[in-house]
Each structure stands twice: as structure tokens, then as C-alpha cells.
Design a protein around this motif. Sequence first.
Motif, mmCIF file in Angstrom:
data_model
loop_
_atom_site.group_PDB
_atom_site.id
_atom_site.type_symbol
_atom_site.label_atom_id
_atom_site.label_comp_id
_atom_site.label_asym_id
_atom_site.label_seq_id
_atom_site.Cartn_x
_atom_site.Cartn_y
_atom_site.Cartn_z
ATOM 1 N N ASP A 111 0.823 -1.209 0.000
ATOM 2 C CA ASP A 111 0.000 0.000 0.000
ATOM 3 C C ASP A 111 0.860 1.264 0.000
ATOM 4 O OD1 ASP A 111 -2.292 -1.513 0.102
ATOM 5 O OD2 ASP A 111 -2.521 -1.355 2.268
ATOM 6 N N ASP A 112 0.385 2.305 -0.657
ATOM 7 C CA ASP A 112 0.995 3.630 -0.543
ATOM 8 C C ASP A 112 0.539 4.271 0.759
ATOM 9 O OD1 ASP A 112 2.122 3.234 -2.984
ATOM 10 O OD2 ASP A 112 0.915 4.710 -4.066
ATOM 11 N N ASP A 113 1.450 4.971 1.468
ATOM 12 C CA ASP A 113 1.031 5.693 2.664
ATOM 13 C C ASP A 113 0.490 7.063 2.267
ATOM 14 O OD1 ASP A 113 3.228 7.270 2.086
ATOM 15 O OD2 ASP A 113 4.444 6.566 3.753
ATOM 16 N N SER A 114 0.194 7.895 3.254
ATOM 17 C CA SER A 114 -0.405 9.203 2.974
ATOM 18 C C SER A 114 0.530 10.125 2.204
ATOM 19 C CB SER A 114 -0.829 9.876 4.288
ATOM 20 O OG SER A 114 0.289 10.034 5.147
ATOM 21 N N GLU A 115 1.838 9.821 2.233
ATOM 22 C CA GLU A 115 2.805 10.632 1.497
ATOM 23 C C GLU A 115 3.083 10.062 0.103
ATOM 24 O OE1 GLU A 115 3.851 13.454 2.754
ATOM 25 O OE2 GLU A 115 2.720 13.096 4.598
ATOM 26 N N GLY A 116 2.418 8.953 -0.228
ATOM 27 C CA GLY A 116 2.627 8.345 -1.539
ATOM 28 C C GLY A 116 3.784 7.374 -1.597
ATOM 29 N N LEU A 117 4.372 7.044 -0.439
ATOM 30 C CA LEU A 117 5.495 6.111 -0.408
ATOM 31 C C LEU A 117 4.965 4.678 -0.285
ATOM 32 C CD1 LEU A 117 7.892 8.056 1.986
ATOM 33 C CD2 LEU A 117 7.935 7.993 -0.512
ATOM 34 N N PRO A 118 5.401 3.771 -1.144
ATOM 35 C CA PRO A 118 4.857 2.398 -1.123
ATOM 36 C C PRO A 118 5.465 1.554 -0.009
ATOM 37 C CG PRO A 118 6.483 2.596 -2.862
ATOM 38 C CD PRO A 118 6.348 3.969 -2.258
ATOM 39 N N GLY A 119 4.612 0.753 0.628
ATOM 40 C CA GLY A 119 5.090 -0.230 1.590
ATOM 41 C C GLY A 119 5.428 -1.527 0.880
ATOM 42 N N ASP A 120 5.625 -2.582 1.640
ATOM 43 C CA ASP A 120 6.011 -3.872 1.074
ATOM 44 C C ASP A 120 4.803 -4.800 0.966
ATOM 45 O OD1 ASP A 120 8.583 -2.877 1.114
ATOM 46 O OD2 ASP A 120 9.116 -3.860 3.000
ATOM 47 N N LEU A 121 4.902 -5.747 0.047
ATOM 48 C CA LEU A 121 3.899 -6.800 -0.092
ATOM 49 C C LEU A 121 4.420 -8.046 0.621
ATOM 50 C CD1 LEU A 121 1.337 -8.068 -1.407
ATOM 51 C CD2 LEU A 121 2.785 -8.626 -3.379
ATOM 52 N N ILE A 122 3.628 -8.581 1.534
ATOM 53 C CA ILE A 122 3.995 -9.790 2.262
ATOM 54 C C ILE A 122 3.134 -10.940 1.737
ATOM 55 C CG2 ILE A 122 4.309 -10.859 4.520
ATOM 56 C CD1 ILE A 122 5.948 -8.319 4.124
ATOM 57 N N VAL A 123 3.772 -11.952 1.174
ATOM 58 C CA VAL A 123 3.072 -13.116 0.625
ATOM 59 C C VAL A 123 3.295 -14.300 1.566
ATOM 60 C CG1 VAL A 123 2.836 -14.665 -1.344
ATOM 61 C CG2 VAL A 123 3.414 -12.268 -1.712
ATOM 62 N N ARG A 124 2.212 -14.879 2.061
ATOM 63 C CA ARG A 124 2.312 -16.059 2.924
ATOM 64 C C ARG A 124 1.965 -17.297 2.104
ATOM 65 N NH1 ARG A 124 -1.152 -16.425 8.367
ATOM 66 N NH2 ARG A 124 -2.837 -16.495 6.832
ATOM 67 N N LEU A 125 2.825 -18.297 2.162
ATOM 68 C CA LEU A 125 2.660 -19.494 1.343
ATOM 69 C C LEU A 125 1.775 -20.528 2.035
ATOM 70 C CD1 LEU A 125 6.321 -20.068 0.067
ATOM 71 C CD2 LEU A 125 4.532 -18.584 -0.873
ATOM 72 N N ARG A 126 0.962 -21.182 1.240
ATOM 73 C CA ARG A 126 0.176 -22.325 1.680
ATOM 74 C C ARG A 126 0.596 -23.511 0.806
ATOM 75 N NH1 ARG A 126 -1.125 -21.799 6.714
ATOM 76 N NH2 ARG A 126 -2.677 -20.201 7.170
ATOM 77 N N VAL A 127 1.313 -24.453 1.399
ATOM 78 C CA VAL A 127 1.791 -25.613 0.651
ATOM 79 C C VAL A 127 0.796 -26.751 0.834
ATOM 80 C CG1 VAL A 127 3.669 -27.247 0.315
ATOM 81 C CG2 VAL A 127 4.176 -24.890 0.995
ATOM 82 N N THR A 128 0.233 -27.231 -0.262
ATOM 83 C CA THR A 128 -0.763 -28.308 -0.184
ATOM 84 C C THR A 128 -0.063 -29.651 0.016
ATOM 85 O OG1 THR A 128 -0.725 -28.526 -2.594
ATOM 86 C CG2 THR A 128 -2.404 -27.090 -1.649
ATOM 87 N N PRO A 129 -0.692 -30.573 0.751
ATOM 88 C CA PRO A 129 -0.094 -31.898 0.952
ATOM 89 C C PRO A 129 0.035 -32.638 -0.382
ATOM 90 C CG PRO A 129 -1.873 -31.498 2.526
ATOM 91 C CD PRO A 129 -1.952 -30.408 1.507
ATOM 92 N N HIS A 130 1.034 -33.525 -0.455
ATOM 93 C CA HIS A 130 1.250 -34.343 -1.653
ATOM 94 C C HIS A 130 0.634 -35.716 -1.436
ATOM 95 C CE1 HIS A 130 3.424 -36.417 -4.910
ATOM 96 N NE2 HIS A 130 3.581 -35.217 -5.433
ATOM 97 N N LYS A 131 0.132 -36.313 -2.494
ATOM 98 C CA LYS A 131 -0.548 -37.615 -2.359
ATOM 99 C C LYS A 131 0.434 -38.762 -2.149
ATOM 100 C CE LYS A 131 -0.790 -38.459 -7.357
ATOM 101 N NZ LYS A 131 -1.691 -38.738 -8.500
ATOM 102 N N THR A 132 1.722 -38.541 -2.465
ATOM 103 C CA THR A 132 2.720 -39.613 -2.328
ATOM 104 C C THR A 132 3.727 -39.335 -1.225
ATOM 105 O OG1 THR A 132 2.526 -40.122 -4.692
ATOM 106 C CG2 THR A 132 4.484 -40.948 -3.555
#
Length: 208
Positions: A111-132
Motif C-alpha cells: 500500500d501507498d502511505d499518505s505521502e505516496g510512499l509504497p510499503g512492502d507486499l507480504i506473501v504467505r505461502l500455503r503448501v498443499t499436501p502431496h498424495k505420495t
Amino acid sequence: MDAAKGATKSVLYEAIATCKSCQGRGTKSGKKRDVCLACKGSGVRSLSVASGFRMQVTCDQCGGKGTRISPENRCPTCGGKGQVKERKVESVDIPAGAEDGMRIRIPKKGDDDSEGLPGDLIVRLRVTPHKTFIRQDSNVFVEAQVPFHTAILGGSVRVPSIDGDVELNVPAGSQPNQQMVMKSRGLRKIGTNYRGDQIVIFKVPLPK
């Protein structure tokens, strides 16, 4: 397998961005902000409290800015806020050995703050179980079907691994649920050259 081998994924998300129509000013082209009448431009208001004391608080009419935008002068795109929500797509590099719940930080894509400076994007991973494969830290567990005669006399079977099927020697006299370790056939530990092991569990069907 993407977590095990590494991959690149596209993430669709919404982020607060500076309004391009008004460049973050919140006003129509050629219009200006007016002095807030509630705080007379100071951005704070005085309130009376018990025992005759007075305290200053942020003006609730202008949010402490000291100025307001009259309805007729507000930017039609952002409604005078100076910011809008935008849908964005970002490529995320998933490192080999990524774990469920791991967070990846992408600088200046939030997100941009009130001054127009961008923050960071935090991506959280969801790893699905494997069948084997069953993962435990950097190690991988897998079950292998071993014919009864192979378990008694010895031989070889093909077992799956994260790098593809491999040949595994079965010692004579192997027992049901016996485990064999295949060194360095597991997942890579992030930031190192170390790889975990693959543990093979023998499943031997007993004759009736």
C-alpha cells in the motif's frame, strides 16, 4: 512439488495506490483545499475535561490536516481521499524447500502511505499436501510396495522421489514397515546446499 523444486507464481491482490487523476491531492484540477472551520486550520481541537482541565485532540473533521475539501471540489475518482484501491498482479519467486506458512517480502509493492510512499507486499505461502510424499522438515517419507518374494530373497524395486523414480536395493529378509534411508534425496534447506534425506517405508503384502 513447486515448494520442493522452486517455482514462480503470479499473485493477484488489491493495494492502496495514489490517485492518478489528482496526484494524491484529492481535489479537482485547478481547485484547492479549504481551511477547516472546526479547528481553524490548526488540525487540533480543545476539549474540556474534569476539574476544569483542557486537552487537545486531533480534529475529527479534517483528520489533523487543518484543511478540508468541499464536496463540489473533490476529485471524482477518489472522492477527495487522494488514494484508490487498485488490483495488481505480481510475480513471486518460490525458493526450493519453501515451507507452509513461510512469508516472502516483496519491497515497494504494498500500500501507498499518505505521502505516496509504497510499503512492502507480504506473501504467505500455503503448501498443499502431496498424495505420495510426506514432508518432515527437509526429509521426505514415502511408502514402497515390496513383493513378498523380493523381501525374502532380496532384489530391487522402483520408488518415487522428488527427482523422479529411482532404483532401490532391497536387502534379503526385509520386514514389513522396515525403513531405508536414501541420503540427500529430500528437500533443499533454504539458503544452503544441504538436502534432507528420503526415508522409504517397505510395505510387504503377506500371503494368506
